[in-house]
Design an enzyme around this catalytic site. Sequence first.
Site, PDB file in Angstrom:
ATOM      1  CG  HIS A 294      11.020  -5.522  -1.015  1.00 57.39           C
ATOM      2  ND1 HIS A 294      12.318  -5.179  -1.293  1.00 57.39           N
ATOM      3  CD2 HIS A 294      11.100  -6.695  -0.336  1.00 57.39           C
ATOM      4  CE1 HIS A 294      13.142  -6.096  -0.800  1.00 57.39           C
ATOM      5  NE2 HIS A 294      12.418  -7.030  -0.220  1.00 57.39           N
ATOM      6  CD  GLU A 295       8.500  -8.619   1.570  1.00 54.87           C
ATOM      7  OE1 GLU A 295       8.658  -9.759   1.099  1.00 54.87           O
ATOM      8  OE2 GLU A 295       9.359  -8.076   2.291  1.00 54.87           O
TER       9      GLU A 295
ATOM     10  CG  HIS B  51      10.482 -11.365  -2.293  1.00 57.64           C
ATOM     11  ND1 HIS B  51      11.734 -11.786  -2.677  1.00 57.64           N
ATOM     12  CD2 HIS B  51      10.685 -10.425  -1.339  1.00 57.64           C
ATOM     13  CE1 HIS B  51      12.645 -11.113  -1.989  1.00 57.64           C
ATOM     14  NE2 HIS B  51      12.037 -10.276  -1.180  1.00 57.64           N
TER      15      HIS B  51
ATOM     16  CG  ASP C   3      15.272  -9.862   0.164  1.00 57.90           C
ATOM     17  OD1 ASP C   3      14.430  -9.116  -0.365  1.00 57.90           O
ATOM     18  OD2 ASP C   3      15.009 -10.616   1.118  1.00 57.90           O
TER      19      ASP C   3
END
Length: 931
Positions: free
Chosen positions: A154-155, A158, A165
């Site tokens: 998930h990170e 980014h 998000d």
Amino acid sequence: MGLSDFVFLLVLSLLQGSNTSLVQLNNNGYEGIIIAIDPRVPEDGNIIEEIKGMVITASTYLFEATEKRFFFKNVSILIPNSWKENSQYKRPKHESYKHADVLVAPPTIPGRDEPYTRQFRDCEERGEYIHFTPDFVLGKKQSEYGPSDRLLVHEWAHLRWGVFDEYNENEPFYSATSKKIEATRCSTGITGLNRVYKCQGNSCTTRGCRIDSKTKLYEKDCQFFPDKDQTEKASIMFMQGINSVVEFCNKQNHNREAPSLQNKMCNSRSTWEVISNSEDFKNTTSMEAPPPPPVFSLLKIRERIVCLVLDKSGSMSGFNRLNRMNQAAKHFLLQTIENGSWVGMVHFDSAANVKSKLIQIISSKERNKLLESLPTAANGGTSICAGIKSAFQVVTETYPQIDGSEIVLLTDGEDNSAKNCIDEVKQSGAVIHLIALGPSADKAVIEMSTVTGGSHFFASDEAQNNGLIDAFGALASGNTDLSQQPLQLESKGLTLNNNPWMNGTVIIDSTVGKDTFFLITWARQSPIISLWDPSGTPMRNFTVDTVSKMAYLSIPGTAKVGVWTYSLQSKSNPETLTMTVNSQAANSSVPPITVNAKMNKDTNSFPSPMIVYAEVLQGHVPVLGANVTAFIESSNGKTEVLELLDNGAGADIFKNDGVYSRYFIAYSENGRYSLKVRAHRGASVTTQNLRHPLNRAAHIPGWVVDGKIEGNPPRVEMDEDAQTTLESFTRTASGGAFVVSNISKLPLPDLYPPSQITDLEATLNGDEINLTWTAPGDNFDVGKVQRYIIRISGSILDLRDNFDNAFQVNTTDLLPNEANSKETFAFKQENISEENATHIFIAIQSVDKSNLTSKLSNIAQVALFIPQAEPGPDENPPDPSPDENQPNNRVNIFILVLSVIGSVVIISIIIGVTICILKKKKNSRRPRTGF
């Protein structure tokens, strides 16, 4: 791929931007990932093992989530110097904390372990680093945030691809086109319950969510609890902790309605659309075979090895360069370089000369010995390679390997042969820091600093700008605890003509004060120096070095907090004076206020704009409301001054994140530019500790299992709106150098449109829609736009993709304000042609005097209905004998009484009306009488 090919790709990648990551994508695999354990983390070998396990599992999850396209190939784990030795630990080469992709560090706020990615650029642009806490890595926070391996992916999205998000803590619910209130999420296929869940001790109650009368959405305490068992596969950017979630949202299942950061920042595109548009994606194809497991290197930070390689060629005799270099090098040796470091020195002109072998700095004795080795005369040619090769010899005499050693190369001249040793530099494992002095310093050497992960600085011949001292001062080690690093509080200079005085003040705040060092330099004659501490006591005992034309004073112990005042009286006319003040953290447990500055690119081609960034932080917590100014100096000493803003408009992506930004387009010439930033206390500086980080991982309040909520441990509750007023402070920081090319000397037409509006907000007030936004400028964020075009539609996609054909609002009365002012505008809600429209979507374009239009703004929306709350019978029925003193019970009793009274009144009215009618009928039968 051979080494030379790898380095070439590395150069191309690094030259595209100033992001310090050394990660490369090679045959679908990410190489050169650095996971750094912060020096403040207590030694725990389990952290290393958990990092390995996290990356191994994450690599497979990433591979499947990206349609068999990406995986983690090799990872370096940086281990603090304070941890015990281990035969497995090797010495780092180019790897350092400066280049860390993942930082394992104590939480930003004690007790709050939310993982996050430091991300302050636009959609599709890479983030800075991922922050995990030790407890998170050790698996102690899995119930609240999900498995660490999935959260790493998930990170990583980014960090690497610039997506955002799909949840929003500030707007957790929205009015959907279904006329229901929905949780902000992607995709809407993720099921769950919206409930208010409260616990006291071991007793927990659950009830349905009420609608807030102001927002027309659910009340503040309402939360979305996802079902533990789901079938929905998307999305990783919403809640990767759900077992069934293995994909990113794509064009088909993306929820464009939700007020998520992804929608706002990426023009309502899905995360997979953004990822698919990345360079990574375009340069790869899906793999057939499964990827190999990641390979790990364990690297332990060692004592620092630095060799100064100083140019003493003939051109250094001009513009007082040799002496200015010596002043800056002395400041570096006296104040910047850390105890325990090994330092050597080489001089070069057309040949090189070793002036000092490596000496370990233990006390002032070694520092003073090195001062004696600085050059005293300038003559001869320029052979940069000779200087660097001699430095390698200096290092290998003490250490068998050059790996991880640092070469500080200062040069003012061109050297056509410099390219001949680039390959040797690349393969050495050393880090080259380049300090370019004057407009003719060799540009080919930039590649050496770039490919080795070093820094690049530029100092002009304008001595009052203090560029050389700033450059050397910025070369403090980033691999030690922040409390051990020297911070620059002040860096000022003046060229005095007729007026002999340079007066000023320096603020020492309570976060600093240890090893405070005042340095004064002059060009001609020693000035009369006066310095007073905050209580008015004069400071004496300056060490005066008449040969190098500098004086310095180290304050013993911890310097007094407050305003220090200085007065310098020159004895020559004209005269150039400078004042530099450094200090360290006063207390190792209280992080000092810091400023970090950089440009968005290291190289740029005109007319492409650039962006200046300055982070003002205390630890990892943003400092808000500071006055932050950038000074950008060209090769010939022309300085452009820019006020940087943290207003969430123009170049600034997020409001109140401690990152102050501004566009830079005032290019005056081709060549090098240097960046310096000054920050000081504003009128009402505050630190908004508790909303940071803005892009933090979603805290999962609990799960729905068999229709019942199983709550997770609650997040540490804090008043997120609390703001702490900070004391006065000053900081300066060098942001390094960047190079601009292709600037035309011809008069040019207007090249720059207004900046994009990114903070458009809309609210419905009766039949009127009220808009607010921050005004852009004629040229990005400077000046005033000519007019605004506001259009509306009942369809978000029609407005986004077909803006010019949407209904235009009459803006005749809307007169634009200066850039960065707050704009407001109201109009009646009408002319929506779609009969079934549930929302009005609004967007703005700005037009400047040359008829250049901005990018389309973010799309704001208002709902045209009052949404219905979902029916939700309380899972815990109320007590049969409620306490009538409880607020909710009092309200309920009051409503009941009103209902009874209302019923009585209605029945009375009906009876009264009935009696009247009957009387009328009866009276109509009587004969009429008159007077």
